[in-house]
Each structure stands twice: as structure tokens, then as C-alpha cells.
Write an enzyme that holds these catalytic residues in place. Structure first.
Site, mmCIF file in Angstrom:
data_model
loop_
_atom_site.group_PDB
_atom_site.id
_atom_site.type_symbol
_atom_site.label_atom_id
_atom_site.label_comp_id
_atom_site.label_asym_id
_atom_site.label_seq_id
_atom_site.Cartn_x
_atom_site.Cartn_y
_atom_site.Cartn_z
ATOM 1 N N GLU A 146 0.834 -1.211 0.000
ATOM 2 C CA GLU A 146 0.000 0.000 0.000
ATOM 3 C C GLU A 146 0.860 1.249 0.000
ATOM 4 O O GLU A 146 0.548 2.228 -0.675
ATOM 5 C CB GLU A 146 -0.946 -0.018 1.205
ATOM 6 C CG GLU A 146 -2.015 -1.102 1.060
ATOM 7 C CD GLU A 146 -2.854 -1.261 2.301
ATOM 8 O OE1 GLU A 146 -2.291 -1.541 3.378
ATOM 9 O OE2 GLU A 146 -4.079 -1.122 2.217
ATOM 10 N N GLU A 202 -3.737 -9.416 4.029
ATOM 11 C CA GLU A 202 -4.493 -9.073 5.235
ATOM 12 C C GLU A 202 -5.670 -10.018 5.470
ATOM 13 O O GLU A 202 -6.057 -10.268 6.602
ATOM 14 C CB GLU A 202 -4.994 -7.643 5.155
ATOM 15 C CG GLU A 202 -3.920 -6.578 5.285
ATOM 16 C CD GLU A 202 -3.287 -6.217 3.958
ATOM 17 O OE1 GLU A 202 -3.339 -7.016 3.005
ATOM 18 O OE2 GLU A 202 -2.689 -5.134 3.893
HETATM 19 N N1 T1G Z 1 4.310 -7.589 11.878
HETATM 20 C C1 T1G Z 1 5.053 -7.979 12.952
HETATM 21 N N2 T1G Z 1 5.936 -9.003 12.932
HETATM 22 C C2 T1G Z 1 6.054 -9.671 11.765
HETATM 23 C C3 T1G Z 1 5.314 -9.341 10.602
HETATM 24 C C4 T1G Z 1 4.412 -8.248 10.697
HETATM 25 N N3 T1G Z 1 3.694 -7.838 9.661
HETATM 26 N N4 T1G Z 1 5.676 -10.207 9.617
HETATM 27 C C5 T1G Z 1 6.597 -11.025 10.138
HETATM 28 N N5 T1G Z 1 6.835 -10.712 11.412
HETATM 29 C C6 T1G Z 1 7.791 -11.369 12.302
HETATM 30 C C7 T1G Z 1 7.439 -12.817 12.542
HETATM 31 O O1 T1G Z 1 6.532 -12.927 13.627
HETATM 32 C C8 T1G Z 1 8.813 -13.384 12.892
HETATM 33 O O2 T1G Z 1 9.078 -12.955 14.218
HETATM 34 C C9 T1G Z 1 9.763 -12.601 12.000
HETATM 35 O O3 T1G Z 1 9.055 -11.385 11.634
HETATM 36 C C10 T1G Z 1 10.137 -13.338 10.738
HETATM 37 O O4 T1G Z 1 8.899 -13.693 10.116
HETATM 38 C C11 T1G Z 1 -2.575 -1.556 7.071
HETATM 39 C C12 T1G Z 1 -3.257 -3.768 8.365
HETATM 40 C C13 T1G Z 1 7.086 -11.380 5.443
HETATM 41 C C14 T1G Z 1 6.605 -13.491 4.157
HETATM 42 O O5 T1G Z 1 0.486 -10.299 6.753
HETATM 43 O O6 T1G Z 1 3.942 -13.242 5.656
HETATM 44 O O7 T1G Z 1 -0.332 -4.533 6.636
HETATM 45 O O8 T1G Z 1 9.116 -15.237 15.315
HETATM 46 O O9 T1G Z 1 9.343 -16.165 10.286
HETATM 47 O O10 T1G Z 1 9.300 -16.964 6.805
HETATM 48 O O11 T1G Z 1 -3.329 -2.819 5.270
HETATM 49 O O12 T1G Z 1 6.661 -12.971 7.832
HETATM 50 O O13 T1G Z 1 11.235 -14.149 14.521
HETATM 51 O O14 T1G Z 1 9.978 -13.195 16.499
HETATM 52 O O15 T1G Z 1 7.409 -15.260 8.893
HETATM 53 O O16 T1G Z 1 10.892 -15.120 5.992
HETATM 54 C C15 T1G Z 1 0.139 -7.603 6.426
HETATM 55 C C16 T1G Z 1 3.084 -11.224 7.400
HETATM 56 C C17 T1G Z 1 0.075 -7.098 7.827
HETATM 57 C C18 T1G Z 1 2.810 -10.301 6.224
HETATM 58 C C19 T1G Z 1 8.471 -13.383 5.828
HETATM 59 N N6 T1G Z 1 1.398 -8.313 6.208
HETATM 60 N N7 T1G Z 1 4.424 -11.770 7.344
HETATM 61 O O17 T1G Z 1 8.406 -14.761 6.058
HETATM 62 O O18 T1G Z 1 9.821 -14.910 8.164
HETATM 63 S S1 T1G Z 1 -1.438 -6.251 8.159
HETATM 64 C C20 T1G Z 1 1.455 -9.656 6.422
HETATM 65 C C21 T1G Z 1 4.724 -12.786 6.478
HETATM 66 C C22 T1G Z 1 -1.345 -4.839 7.203
HETATM 67 C C23 T1G Z 1 -2.372 -2.819 6.285
HETATM 68 C C24 T1G Z 1 -2.600 -4.058 7.085
HETATM 69 C C25 T1G Z 1 6.105 -13.346 6.590
HETATM 70 C C26 T1G Z 1 7.063 -12.874 5.485
HETATM 71 P P1 T1G Z 1 9.911 -13.942 15.215
HETATM 72 P P2 T1G Z 1 8.803 -15.114 9.388
HETATM 73 P P3 T1G Z 1 9.668 -15.514 6.716
#
Ligand code: T1G
Length: 699
Positions: free
Chosen positions: A105, A125
Site C-alpha cells: 500500500e 491481510e
Molecule cells: N508484523 C510484525 N511481525 C512480523 C510481521 C508483521 N507484519 N511479519 C513477520 N513478522 C515477524 C514474525 O513474527 C517473525 O518474528 C519474523 O518477523 C520473521 O517472520 C494496514 C493492516 C514477510 C513473508 O500479513 O507473511 O499490513 O518469530 O518467520 O518466513 O493494510 O513474515 O522471529 O519473532 O514469517 O521469511 C500484512 C506477514 C500485515 C505479512 C516473511 N502483512 N508476514 O516470512 O519470516 S497487516 C502480512 C509474512 C497490514 C495494512 C494491514 C512473513 C514474510 P519472530 P517469518 P519468513
């Protein structure tokens, strides 16, 4: 000025770098830093254009999910994006790794976007029970078109850079991230390119006929199977067609606010973090050295063995598949080839990729061929004597340091390990059928399994795209152990007055992929029958044991594979059809058991099935067979068709209220039988006013 976003100029282009490890999430200090660095870049007279890039392995991966559930601090992400969109100098987003959620975004708030070929973009999301809440449902349709936006936003799928270019989400693919983006920005300047705001790009949304939405929405509702967020996503995207941009943003915000407060979103966020928490093993340090896994071997080319071999081939790991006869081996390889061909036919895999994967699977007929494998997984018949013979043979051919794994679904891993001279290298790897599809992998820790083997197996699970959970070595481990009381309650309710279709209907309407009887018919009723026979000698004789399942098996009806089980499957169909013969058998079984049949409410069915899982899950926790309550939730959501938007059995217990669950368990204990003896852990937690979540946090 925050340190997580920095500004520096390269020639006439200002570069804004977001540096918030591990995934550049848009935490409050990042949102503030983006505004500060934009102001700096606009004030820098030497900078005629700006580039935004992520440090480390990825662009911005989204809002900081850990901030959800608390009041969101300023600056609001929509405001940050609008500031970039209204910048008086061209802004180019430079994407590598993944640009996800709020990250994409933000990129859509920039005037242009470039990406390296390996990058992926997405708005996932929906998988967190919400929708893109920073303009994604209004801007993505404007660059990618309404249909592609609906497909991406209602499924949360990631799209590779090449496809994103074709769709119009990115404007160019660059070889080197920052130099490529800077060069692209310089080209914009040379061409005096416009400050192109996505919100003004109306062509694709205006070209879409809103009359199509009704049929499309029906399909989204059907696919959602009770989950709200896909439908919310759909409704928000339609506003990009039916409303002016600003009103569309308002509509998006309304729907977002409703979703983020929902129990479904709380459940999905719980599962997101629980899946990652399960990787952390308290007594296995995260820096435990791991063994290299360059080649694998599978023993047994049956359904499970073939599926497991595909997992390795899909991850690019050469794998040998051992069978005892050429005929069995050819049959197994044929099934694998057929599976891949199906995937190619569905357009999910190219023929070239299929050939490459098939080329990684080598059929062998001799144990000696396994001598170089780094891991050998046994997937033979579920009989202890057979498994012990296999492991004794492995012990004499496997190289030193090879991991010896059993795909047993219930048998004692220590007893299997004792048939080798190297129990520290033995671990259970319980895959779920079909092994190349189901994400869960229960790793069963033997008494002597070394930390190095555990750490290696957890890492390998992620490499082969599995969701690993480490469990203890009890009968049924955790998932199947909990399935026992769940299945017994379902069976007992048949004798007390319910029919299979009623029980399955209740559980499926509640959100499970399948009810207990359709699931049994799919997995094969003979599996449970063999386990019941093994346990018959030791099961409690003070309890009444239902007999319908055994009677059905004695008729040679094992479910889908015999075209008849609890239900009929005419002509090889997978659609269960009620069989009056089975209903008659159930009525007669009630009579034979001296049970007067009664009306059983849907509520009682749901509670007895769900609370049986919760009670047994609590016993697994108190015995140390499961490390966390959230691990149990991961097991059920990734291995047993439990809806992630319900968060898992233990999350549900907390949501309902552990005190209420205990009160019902006690009521069942008084009214039914001693199967309902409450788990001590539940009584303790309720007495102390604690939840399973408190237990997991050590509070
Ligand atoms: N927020 C906080 N922590 C996050 C995070 C996030 N969005 N994404 C990953 N982490 C942490 C995860 O918990 C782990 O922590 C570490 O990073 C490595 O992640 C306004 C409201 C990016 C594909 O849904 O899909 O944006 O366990 O093990 O396998 O519209 O992380 O090491 O302490 O998964 O290489 C939308 C979620 C949010 C993406 C990487 N975004 N993340 O995968 O590493 S809502 C998502 C993923 C939003 C807006 C809305 C995956 C990854 P720890 P990992 P990975």
C-alpha cells in the site's frame, strides 16, 4: 528523527531506506520516519526525485501486527501514504523480497514502482481476518484491474514480480535494486514524466461492469466457508468501482474497523504468531548447530512415501525412493507422476518444473542405495515389528550422522529407536495425508533424540514448506491422541440418538473442513480399526465402548477407498451420500446396547466434540507432550481442518471462557462417564483465574 528510516542522496536522487528488522514492518517509528525523510527529501534542492527501499532481505512486509489490539499511534498509515502521493517530486518504490500488506500500500502511494525479478507483492491481510486498510482495496484495482485485485485481496496470494509487471502493479523489473531504481528515477526526470497518483488512475475501475459483482460475490462467500474477511475484502474493492476515491477509502475504513475487532481476526492473528512460536523449543537453543540435508531417502512408495518424496523434490532436494519390488516401485512412481501431471494440467506447475522435480526422485530397490542419504524417512506399514526390522536394516547401511525418521502416526518412537545403535539420530516425522499437500508436520521427540537432530528437523520442515510442531512420544502424539476422545464422543452420540449426517453437519457448519465421519471415510476407517484392535487389550473396561465403527469395518466398508463407509460414495464420487443401511445398523446398535435413543441438540454435539479436544489437549500440556497451548492450536488448524478463523481448540476455550468450559465438562462428567474427568490443568487455571494464553506466557 528515528533511526529505522534514513535519507541519503545519490546524485540527483534522494534515497529513503526503511531499516526495521526483520521484515521492515510499519511500526509507529517507521511511519514517523517515513514522514520525516520525505520532508527531508522534498527540502533537499539537490534531490529532484526520490526512491524508497527496504534494508535487509525485504521491502516493507506490512503493518506491525504486534501493534494490533492496541490504540494505533499517530501517524496513521493512510496519512503517510497520502503525503507520498502528494509529493512534489517523483517517488519510486524499489521492491525486493516481499512488498506485503501495508508495504504494498505504501508502494502504491508512490508514483512509480520497480522490482527485482525475485520479488513478490501481495495484500495478505485477509489471512489475518482483516482487509488492506491503507487504501489497498481502492488503489490496487486502479493499477491491476478489478478482477485481479479481487483475486489477490480475497485470497491474500503473493504475486511474483513478472506477473505484477504484466498486471501493472510494478512499472519495470530492474537487475540491481537501488541502482536500477535510481536509473529509473533519472529516466523519469529526463522524460519529464508526470507525478502519477494512483488515485487519479480511473480507467480500469471505470471500465468494469458493476453488474458482475453479484455473481462474483456469491463465489467469494462460498469459498470463504464462514470466514468474514474475504467477503469484507470483496465489498471494499467494489467501492473502487461504485464510489469516488475518497468515499471508497471511507468504506474501506468502515469495513476494516469492523473486521479488526472481530473474534475471527483475533483468532487468525493468534495462529499467525502461534505458527512461528512453535519453532522455538525452550531447551533447544536457537543457535544449535544443524546437520546439512543435501539428499534424502524414503522407504516405502505408498501414498505417504510418495507424497513425502514429492515434498523433497518440490524443495529441490534429490530423494531416493526405496521399494522391495520393481512392481511396487513403478506403481509408486506412477502415482507421483500422476500427481504432478494433475498440477500441470491445472496450470499450477509448468511441464519443465514437473520434469525437474521428477528428475530429483530416483527409485531404488536396495537398502545399500541409501548409504549416502542425510535423512532417511521410513513410511512403511503401521506395524511395530515391520518398523523395527526397517530401522535395524537402516542402522547397518545409513552413513554416520544420518537422521533416521519414522513417519509413524501413533507408534512408540523410543521402541523404534531402540532397534538401532543410534537412538540420538532417531526422530518421528508424522506427515499428514496427502503428505505433499497437508502443511502440518508433527516432529516426535524420542527420549534420546539429540538437540542437533531436533534443530535440523525443524529447519528442514520449513525448507520443505511444512509447519512443524515438536511433540512428545505418547500414543497418538498430540493430534491423533486428541482425535481419540473427539471420535469417541461422536460415536457415542450415534448410539444415543444422533446420525452421522447430523454430527458432521454441526461440525462443518461450525467451520471444520470435515466432520468426524466424513473425515474417517476419507482417511480410511481401517486405520482407526487397526489402532482400536491394538489398544483393545489395554483400554479401560469400566467404560462403554461404541461398536458401530467396528461393525462397519467388519462389513469391509472402509470409506471412500471402498466406495462405502459411514456413507456411500457412488461411482467413485467423493460426495458422501447417507446410507439407510447404516442408519438402521445404528438404531439396532443402540438397542443392542440397551440405550434408549433421544434427540441430541446441535449445541450438545458441538460442545462434546470441541470440549473433548480441549480436555485432551490440556492433558497433553500437563504431561509435557505439547509445549504450548498455541502449539495444539497450530496442530489442529494445519493438520485437522480446524478453521484458523476459530484459532484452534485451546484459543476457543479461552474465547468461550475456561470457567464455562470446565463447568460443562463437569456436567458431562456427572451425566455421561469418566471420559469427562476434567484435566487437572484446566481446574488449576480456572482456580487461579488464568487462561491457556496466560499458561503459554508463563503468567
Ligand atoms: N508484523 C510484525 N511481525 C512480523 C510481521 C508483521 N507484519 N511479519 C513477520 N513478522 C515477524 C514474525 O513474527 C517473525 O518474528 C519474523 O518477523 C520473521 O517472520 C494496514 C493492516 C514477510 C513473508 O500479513 O507473511 O499490513 O518469530 O518467520 O518466513 O493494510 O513474515 O522471529 O519473532 O514469517 O521469511 C500484512 C506477514 C500485515 C505479512 C516473511 N502483512 N508476514 O516470512 O519470516 S497487516 C502480512 C509474512 C497490514 C495494512 C494491514 C512473513 C514474510 P519472530 P517469518 P519468513
Amino acid at each position: 528523527m528515528t533511526t529505522s528510516v534514513r535519507y541519503e542522496r545519490q546524485g540527483q536522487v534522494g534515497v529513503i531506506t526503511v531499516d526495521n528488522p526483520p521484515v521492515n514492518a510499519l511500526s509507529q517509528h517507521v511511519r514517523q520516519g517515513l514522514l520525516d525523510c520525505l520532508a527531508q527529501g522534498l527540502a533537499d534542492d539537490e534531490a529532484r526525485a526520490l526512491v524508497m527501499v527496504g534494508a535487509g532481505r525485504t521491502f516493507i512486509a506490512g503493518a506491525d501486527i504486534r501493534e494490533f489490539g492496541k490504540p494505533l499511534a499517530d501517524p496513521d498509515l493512510n496519512g503517510v501514504i497520502e503525503a507520498y502521493e502528494n509529493a512534489t517530486k517523483p517517488v519510486v518504490a524499489a521492491i525486493h523480497g516481499t512488498a506485503l500488506g501495508g508495504g504494498l500500500e505504501v508502494a502504491l502511494g508512490c508514483h512509480y514502482r520497480v522490482a527485482v525479478a525475485a520479488a513478490k507483492v501481495g495484500l495478505p491481510e485477509v489471512k489475518l481476518g482483516i482487509l488492506p486498510g491503507a487504501g489497498g482495496t481502492q488503489r490496487l484495482p486502479r493499477v491491476a484491474g478489478v478482477e485481479a485485485a479481487i483475486d489477490m485481496i480475497t485470497t491474500g496470494k503473493f504475486v511474483p514480480a513478472g506477473k505484477a509487471l504484466k498486471l501493472g502493479i510494478v512499472d519495470a523489473i530492474v537487475d540491481e535494486l537501488v541502482p536500477g531504481a535510481v536509473a529509473f528515477a533519472e529516466k523519469l526526470l529526463a522524460e519529464n514524466a508526470p507525478l502519477r497518483r494512483v488515485r487519479d488512475m480511473d480507467e480500469k475501475v471505470k471500465a468494469f461492469d458493476p453488474a458482475r459483482f453479484e455473481a462474483m460475490r456469491k463465489a467469494v462467500v462460498k469459498a470463504a466457508r464462514g470466514q468474514m474477511s474475504p467477503v469484507g475484502c470483496f465489498d471494499s474493492v467494489t467501492a473502487s468501482v461504485t464510489l469516488p476515491f475518497e468515499d471508497g477509502l471511507k468504506r474501506e475504513r468502515e469495513i476494516f474497523t469492523g473486521l479488526i475487532e472481530s473474534d475471527q481476526s483475533k483468532a487468525l492473528r493468534h495462529i499467525f504468531f502461534a505458527e512461528r512460536e512453535a519453532l522455538k523449543i525452550p531447551d533447544v537453543p536457537s543457535d544449535t548447530p544443524t546437520l546439512p540435508i543435501r539428499t534424502a531417502a524414503i522407504i516405502g512408495a505408498g501414498t505417504m512415501g510418495g507424497g513425502i518424496a514429492m515434498c523433497f523434490a518440490n524443495a529441490g532436494i534429490p530423494v531416493k525412493l526405496l521399494e522391495m519390488t520393481r512392481e511396487a516401485l513403478d506403481r509408486g512412481l506412477g502415482i507421483i507422476g500422476g500427481n504432478y501431471a494433475n498440477t500441470v494440467a491445472k496450470g499450477r506447475l509448468t511441464q519443465e518444473a514437473m520434469d525437474k522435480r521428477m528428475g530429483l526422485i530416483e527409485g531404488v530397490l536396495d537398502y545399500d542405495a541409501l548409504s549416502e542419504a542425510d535423512i532417511i524417512i521410513e513410511a512403511v506399514f503401521e506395524e511395530m515389528d515391520i518398523k523395527k526390522k526397517v530401522f535395524a536394516a537402516l542402522d547397518s547401511v545409513a552413513k554416520a550422522g544420518a537422521i533416521l525418521a519414522s513417519n509413524t502416526s501413533t507408534l512408540d518412537v523410543d521402541e523404534i529407536a531402540a532397534s538401532t545403535s543410534r537412538p540420538e539420530f532417531v526422530i518421528g516425522t508424522h506427515f499428514f495425508s496427502p503428505a505433499n499437500v497437508m502443511p502440518l508436520l508433527e516432529l516426535v521427540r524420542g527420549a534420546k533424540t539429540s538437540n542437533q537432530v531436533i534443530a535440523t528437523s525443524m529447519k528442514l520442515a520449513r525448507t520443505i514448506a511444512k509447519v512443524p510442531v515438536l511433540v512428545g512420544n505418547c500414543d497418538g502424539f498430540v493430534g491423533n491422541r486428541m482425535l481419540e476422545p473427539y471420535g469417541q464422543q461422536a460415536e457415542l452420540m450415534l448410539l444415543e440418538g444422533a446420525m452421522p449426517a447430523q454430527v458432521d453437519g454441526v461440525m462443518q457448519r461450525w467451520g471444520l473442513a470435515m466432520g468426524p465421519f466424513t473425515m474417517g471415510d476419507m482417511a480410511g476407517l481401517d486405520v482407526g480399526w487397526r489402532i482400536r484392535k491394538r489398544r483393545a487389550a489395554t483400554r479401560r473396561n469400566d467404560l462403554f465402548w461404541p461398536t458401530v465403527a467396528d461393525q462397519i469395518c467388519e462389513m469391509g466398508r472402509f470409506g471412500q477407498k471402498t466406495k462405502a463407509g459411514y456413507y456411500l460414495y457412488e461411482g467413485g464420487s467423493r460426495v458422501p451420500v447417507t446410507d439407510p443401511k447404516i442408519e438402521q445398523l445404528i438404531v439396532e446398535a443402540s438397542k443392542a446396547a440397551g440405550i434408549e435413543r433421544r434427540e441430541i441438540s446441535d449445541e450438545e454435539i458441538l460442545k462434546r466434540c470441541l470440549y473433548a479436544l480441549i480436555n485432551e489437549g490440556a492433558k497433553c500440556l500437563e504431561e509435557g507432550m505439547a509445549i504450548r497451548a498455541s502449539d495444539v492450536d497450530v496442530i489442529y488448524c494445519f493438520g485437522y481442518g480446524f478453521p484458523a478463523w476459530r484459532g484452534g481448540p485451546m484459543f476457543q476455550a479461552d474465547l468461550i471462557g475456561l470457567d464455562k468450559v470446565l463447568a460443562d465438562i463437569k456436567r458431562f462428567h456427572a451425566a455421561l462417564d469418566d471420559r469427562w474427568k476434567p484435566a487437572k490443568l484446566i481446574e488449576t487455571l480456572v482456580a487461579e483465574g488464568r487462561s491457556f494464553a496466560d499458561y503459554d506466557r508463563g503468567r
